[in-house]
Design an enzyme around this catalytic site. Structure first.
Site, PDB file in Angstrom:
ATOM      1  N   THR A 160       0.829  -1.202   0.000  1.00 58.90           N
ATOM      2  CA  THR A 160       0.000   0.000   0.000  1.00 58.90           C
ATOM      3  C   THR A 160       0.861   1.249   0.000  1.00 58.90           C
ATOM      4  O   THR A 160       1.967   1.264   0.538  1.00 58.90           O
ATOM      5  CB  THR A 160      -0.955   0.020   1.217  1.00 58.90           C
ATOM      6  N   ARG A 255      -7.030  -4.297  -7.710  1.00 59.54           N
ATOM      7  CA  ARG A 255      -7.499  -3.828  -9.009  1.00 59.54           C
ATOM      8  C   ARG A 255      -6.674  -2.598  -9.383  1.00 59.54           C
ATOM      9  O   ARG A 255      -6.439  -1.724  -8.566  1.00 59.54           O
ATOM     10  CB  ARG A 255      -8.991  -3.476  -8.899  1.00 59.54           C
ATOM     11  N   GLY A 367       3.242  29.513 -23.172  1.00 61.66           N
ATOM     12  CA  GLY A 367       2.942  30.138 -24.462  1.00 61.66           C
ATOM     13  C   GLY A 367       4.162  30.884 -24.950  1.00 61.66           C
ATOM     14  O   GLY A 367       5.161  31.022 -24.234  1.00 61.66           O
ATOM     15  N   LEU A 368       4.088  31.368 -26.155  1.00 58.39           N
ATOM     16  CA  LEU A 368       5.215  32.084 -26.743  1.00 58.39           C
ATOM     17  C   LEU A 368       5.525  33.363 -25.979  1.00 58.39           C
ATOM     18  O   LEU A 368       4.675  33.900 -25.249  1.00 58.39           O
ATOM     19  CB  LEU A 368       4.911  32.422 -28.205  1.00 58.39           C
ATOM     20  N   ALA A 371       2.957  36.379 -25.431  1.00 63.02           N
ATOM     21  CA  ALA A 371       1.594  35.864 -25.592  1.00 63.02           C
ATOM     22  C   ALA A 371       0.609  36.501 -24.624  1.00 63.02           C
ATOM     23  O   ALA A 371      -0.593  36.512 -24.878  1.00 63.02           O
ATOM     24  CB  ALA A 371       1.587  34.343 -25.419  1.00 63.02           C
ATOM     25  N   GLY A 372       1.110  37.026 -23.505  1.00 59.94           N
ATOM     26  CA  GLY A 372       0.228  37.615 -22.500  1.00 59.94           C
ATOM     27  C   GLY A 372       0.185  36.839 -21.210  1.00 59.94           C
ATOM     28  O   GLY A 372      -0.711  37.039 -20.381  1.00 59.94           O
ATOM     29  N   LYS A 373       1.149  35.966 -21.009  1.00 57.05           N
ATOM     30  CA  LYS A 373       1.182  35.130 -19.798  1.00 57.05           C
ATOM     31  C   LYS A 373       1.310  35.977 -18.541  1.00 57.05           C
ATOM     32  O   LYS A 373       0.535  35.833 -17.588  1.00 57.05           O
ATOM     33  CB  LYS A 373       2.370  34.147 -19.877  1.00 57.05           C
ATOM     34  N   SER A 374       2.312  36.835 -18.515  1.00 51.13           N
ATOM     35  CA  SER A 374       2.589  37.618 -17.303  1.00 51.13           C
ATOM     36  C   SER A 374       1.444  38.566 -16.969  1.00 51.13           C
ATOM     37  O   SER A 374       1.068  38.720 -15.792  1.00 51.13           O
ATOM     38  CB  SER A 374       3.894  38.406 -17.483  1.00 51.13           C
TER      39      SER A 374
END
Length: 558
Positions: A160, A255, A367-368, A371-374
């Site tokens: 377990t 299982r 993202g590139l 891209a607008g991440k920050s």
């Protein structure tokens, strides 16, 4: 050479005889035969490769003696190198794990292993030091000696990595009675699945159950410092072999035994009974009998558990699924019913497992560049603070300035930078915090490795899906222009690939939605998942609508 946590676990079990007849990290002939036939070169059954990849900057030399040290630089062993060989990741993943999916935790981990293995004679100087539960850390020899004291011919082991509930208690008691033997309760306390309940908490529950709810003349609790592979059927057979070395001649096989769950498409990695079939196939040769994990239900009117196949027709039954356990009880801080879990166990779990809205979560923006991440992450930070969560923002540019100063932009350096962010994120999540990571993170394997490190269910991948041409238009720093002119080499999207997520939890459209709308959309997702509590506060979806009606949203590109 410094050993990884996995290699240190393997070294310990090699040294004490838990992997017998294997006594060293595998050489090429053993490795290849294990891959293709599940046997060592000697012909002995052995289903899992035990290998030692070298460190990336280490150049091994044949017949060289090298020191093997743990993470604390403690000298554990000396190896005389007898073999140096290359291995193939796809071959090992396919033959041993049955998949190349990066959602499998070992597959994603293997992507950061060196492609060169070494093998040779080991001179073990000391075992890794453990200061916890020392009385329960028994070697195979010590375990066999303790089991002999019970004076019973048969021993059934129970594998377990999770807390035990009443149904497990009933199953293990019946298994011991069925063979008229002793139960070896043998939980894994090495490397388990990220997100599992920590072994300190689990061992406290096992100890409480063993002391108060089992016949002490029929149970031995001992700990196994195993690094699990989650190889399904092969791993179940491996568990049987290991327990044979600890003195058991039966094993309970569940299982979906040793399965990591589901791939990125929602398909189980292994069939529910594949493990039981493989163990049964080799049971006689191995000398370990199979006891399948049978399904039990609770009969409220009789206050007892019974196998579903033996339940009287029309009888009222009760059960709690794993999903219900997490979502309706643990995640909501609800007390578990006594018919399901012993009160002492429920109390220990409640201490260690806070409600969902107090648990940690990582929102990973990828993202590139541009891209607008920050921007979205910064807006989401404010919203989460408003809703009472403690938030840490790990921005790729900021991290490079402080945590990863000095790294370049080669694939290796970029991977190192992302893994550092992932390590910090996992620690924050482990301690109950919310972390927002905004970094290009262009490679799928690395992102999936971090997902597995943080823990499935606590990692939310957000793909900021902005086309390359739009990112170039937003390029106020001029880095795309420099990359186009060849002044920057290996720039993601220009002369180095970006691998989009295959199955992100959230995909953001930054052309038709504003950063604020996207931030609210993520908050709405976090609320539905239970990581944000909204009672008495403005609902996220309502917030989007209200702000749109007041003219506070726009489609401006930022």
């Amino acid at each position: 050479m410094q050993l990884s946590e996995r290699a240190a676990c393997d070294l310990e079990l090699l040294a004490v005889g838990a992997f017998s007849p294997l006594d060293r990290f595998m050489g090429l002939s053993d490795y290849q035969r294990v891959l293709h036939e599940m046997r060592l070169g000697s012909g002995h059954l052995f289903p899992i490769p035990i290998t030692l990849p070298v460190e990336a900057d280490f150049e091994p030399i044949l017949e060289q003696d090298i020191a093997l040290r743990d993470a604390h630089n403690e000298l554990l062993a000396v190896m005389t190198i007898h073999e140096i060989y290359e291995w193939n990741l796809d071959e090992m993943a396919t033959l041993v794990l049955g998949t190349q999916s990066l959602r499998h935790p070992l597959v994603s981990e293997m992507h950061r292993w060196s492609k060169v293995n070494i093998s040779g004679r080991l001179q073990v100087l000391q075992l890794p030091r453990h200061y916890d539960f020392q009385a329960l850390r028994l070697t195979p020899k010590q375990t066999r000696e303790r089991l002999e004291e019970f004076g019973r011919a048969n021993v059934v082991a129970f594998q377990t990595r999770n807390p035990l509930h009443r149904v497990h208690e009933e199953l293990t008691k019946r298994a011991a009675q069925e063979i008229d033997g002793v139960l070896l309760l043998h939980p894994v306390v090495g490397m388990t699945k990220p997100g599992d309940v920590d072994h300190y908490t689990r061992v406290r529950t096992y100890n409480t159950l063993a002391q108060h709810y089992y016949d002490r003349k029929r149970i031995l609790l001992a700990l196994l410092p195993l690094a699990m592979r989650f190889a399904g059927p092969r791993e179940a057979l491996w568990h049987a072999l290991i327990r044979r070395n600890y003195g058991a001649n039966y094993l309970v096989v569940g299982r979906d035994h040793a399965s990591p769950g589901f791939d990125s498409g929602g398909k189980p990695f292994y069939g529910p009974y594949d493990a039981q079939r493989l163990v049964a196939q080799f049971s006689e040769e191995l000398g370990v009998g199979l006891i399948p994990f049978r399904e039990f239900v609770y009969l409220p009117e009789e206050d007892r558990y019974e196998e579903t196949t033996h339940t009287p027709a029309g009888a009222r039954t009760a059960s709690i699924s794993g999903t219900q356990l997490r979502e309706e009880y643990l995640n909501k801080g609800q007390k578990l019913p006594e018919w399901f879990t012993r009160p002492e166990v429920a109390e220990i779990l409640a201490e260690a497992y806070p409600p969902r809205h107090q648990q940690g979560v990582c929102v990973w923006f990828t993202g590139l560049s541009g891209a607008g991440k920050s921007t979205t992450a910064e807006l989401l930070t404010v919203l989460l603070l408003e809703y009472g969560r403690r938030v840490t923002l790990l921005d790729g540019d900021v991290v490079r300035t402080h945590l990863s100063k000095g790294l370049g932009f080669s694939k290796e350096d970029r991977d190192t930078n992302i893994r550092r962010i992932g390590f910090v994120a996992a620690e924050i999540v482990r301690h109950g915090g919310v972390v927002l990571a905004a970094a290009v993170s262009p490679y799928q394997a690395t992102r999936n490795d971090i997902r597995n490190t943080v823990g499935q269910g606590h990692f939310i991948e957000v793909f900021v899906d902005t086309p390359l041409e739009v990112c170039e238009q937003r390029d106020i720093k001029g880095v795309y222009a420099k990359a186009r002119r060849g002044e920057i080499k290996g720039f993601t999207g220009i002369d180095d690939p970006y691998e989009p997520p295959l199955h992100p939890e959230i995909t953001l459209d930054t052309l038709s939605r504003s950063p604020e709308e996207n931030a609210w959309m993520i908050l709405d997702h976090l609320t539905r998942e239970g990581f944000v509590r909204v009672e008495g506060r403005l609902q996220p979806s309502t917030g989007i609508q209200d702000r749109a009606e007041r003219g506070l949203t726009s489609n401006a590109i930022v």
